[in-house]
Design an enzyme around this catalytic site. Structure first.
Site, PDB file in Angstrom:
ATOM      1  CG  ASP A  72      28.299  44.940  38.578  1.00 22.14           C
ATOM      2  OD1 ASP A  72      29.459  44.881  39.217  1.00 22.14           O
ATOM      3  OD2 ASP A  72      27.278  45.772  39.304  1.00 22.14           O
ATOM      4  CG  ASP A 130      28.431  43.013  44.951  1.00 25.36           C
ATOM      5  OD1 ASP A 130      27.654  42.084  45.124  1.00 25.36           O
ATOM      6  OD2 ASP A 130      29.733  43.333  45.043  1.00 25.36           O
ATOM      7  CE1 TYR A 158      33.707  47.515  50.737  1.00 30.54           C
ATOM      8  CE2 TYR A 158      32.328  48.092  52.612  1.00 30.54           C
ATOM      9  CZ  TYR A 158      33.146  48.318  51.749  1.00 30.54           C
ATOM     10  OH  TYR A 158      33.839  49.439  51.541  1.00 30.54           O
ATOM     11  CD  GLN A 215      33.624  41.459  45.165  1.00 33.28           C
ATOM     12  OE1 GLN A 215      33.451  41.270  46.254  1.00 33.28           O
ATOM     13  NE2 GLN A 215      32.519  41.637  44.431  1.00 33.28           N
ATOM     14  CG  HIS A 232      44.316  45.387  42.601  1.00 29.66           C
ATOM     15  ND1 HIS A 232      44.052  44.944  41.492  1.00 29.66           N
ATOM     16  CD2 HIS A 232      45.318  44.714  43.239  1.00 29.66           C
ATOM     17  CE1 HIS A 232      44.770  44.096  41.169  1.00 29.66           C
ATOM     18  NE2 HIS A 232      45.444  43.890  42.342  1.00 29.66           N
ATOM     19  CB  CYS A 249      44.887  48.034  39.245  1.00 21.48           C
ATOM     20  SG  CYS A 249      43.149  47.791  39.694  1.00 21.48           S
ATOM     21  CB  CYS A 276      42.007  44.685  36.961  1.00 24.18           C
ATOM     22  SG  CYS A 276      42.708  44.354  38.654  1.00 24.18           S
ATOM     23  NE  ARG A 277      37.975  50.541  42.875  1.00 29.58           N
ATOM     24  CZ  ARG A 277      37.395  49.741  43.379  1.00 29.58           C
ATOM     25  NH1 ARG A 277      37.494  48.543  43.427  1.00 29.58           N
ATOM     26  NH2 ARG A 277      36.295  50.545  43.796  1.00 29.58           N
ATOM     27  CE  LYS A 278      33.144  46.113  37.494  1.00 29.75           C
ATOM     28  NZ  LYS A 278      31.645  45.912  37.958  1.00 29.75           N
ATOM     29  CG  ASP A 286      24.450  48.421  39.733  1.00 28.30           C
ATOM     30  OD1 ASP A 286      25.712  47.868  39.368  1.00 28.30           O
ATOM     31  OD2 ASP A 286      24.016  48.857  41.054  1.00 28.30           O
TER      32      ASP A 286
END
Length: 170
Positions: free
Chosen positions: A9, A11, A20, A53, A92, A105, A107-109, A134
């Site tokens: 990961d 951030d 951001y 993101q 997304h 979607c 792909c978003r964890k 984290d």
């Protein structure tokens, strides 16, 4: 032959989490993060960045900024003989300001789409691979993707990996 990987990961794991983050000049490495990446490079693991993101979906910055930060990270890593092998990110968000990014979607964890794409591209053996993050979403993503999850909760990131990653040839 199947590869082994450590998925990171971004951030809160590789850098101090400022909301951001999209400019290299605002990037602050977590203690031991660069050395952690070198540690996995030196042991034959692919080092792959996987990151949500949503700032893209919210209209705070373009996708090109995500790539620019990644390129900067690799330039910094190169100074110590380390590198990230690939970047996978999700731009997304279900409540996005920008309609083209507003969706649920895969792909978003904690969904596994980013991991699935990387595993397909690089022939990664999930049973020999790790996910370092984290958040609870990161650990759920690891579990759902069949990876060993390592939760970063402070201190040296390199030390977390040294204590938890089997370093033989597997």
């Amino acid at each position: 032959m199947e590869n082994k990987a450590v998925f990171f990961d971004r951030d809160g794991t590789l850098n101090v989490d400022i909301h951001y983050l999209h400019r290299p000049e605002d990037f602050i490495w977590i203690d031991g993060a660069k050395e952690a990446i070198k540690y996995v490079n030196d042991r034959g693991f692919l080092a792959i960045l996987v990151t949500n993101q949503s700032g893209v979906a919210r209209g705070f910055y373009p996708e090109s900024d995500v790539q620019r930060v990644y390129d900067w990270m690799n330039a910094e890593l190169g100074k110590i003989g380390a590198h990230l092998d690939a970047l996978y990110y999700c731009p997304h968000h279900p409540e996005a300001k920008l309609p083209e990014y507003r969706k649920i979607c895969t792909c978003r964890k904690p969904a596994t789409g980013l991991i699935d794409k990387a595993c397909a591209r690089f022939g990664i053996d999930r049973t020999k691979s790790y996910f370092v993050g984290d958040s609870e979403a990161d650990m759920l993503c690891a579990k759902n993707a069949g990876l060993k999850g390592l939760r970063y909760e402070g201190g040296s990131l390199r030390e977390l990996l040294v204590k938890n990653i089997i370093t033989d040839k597997m």
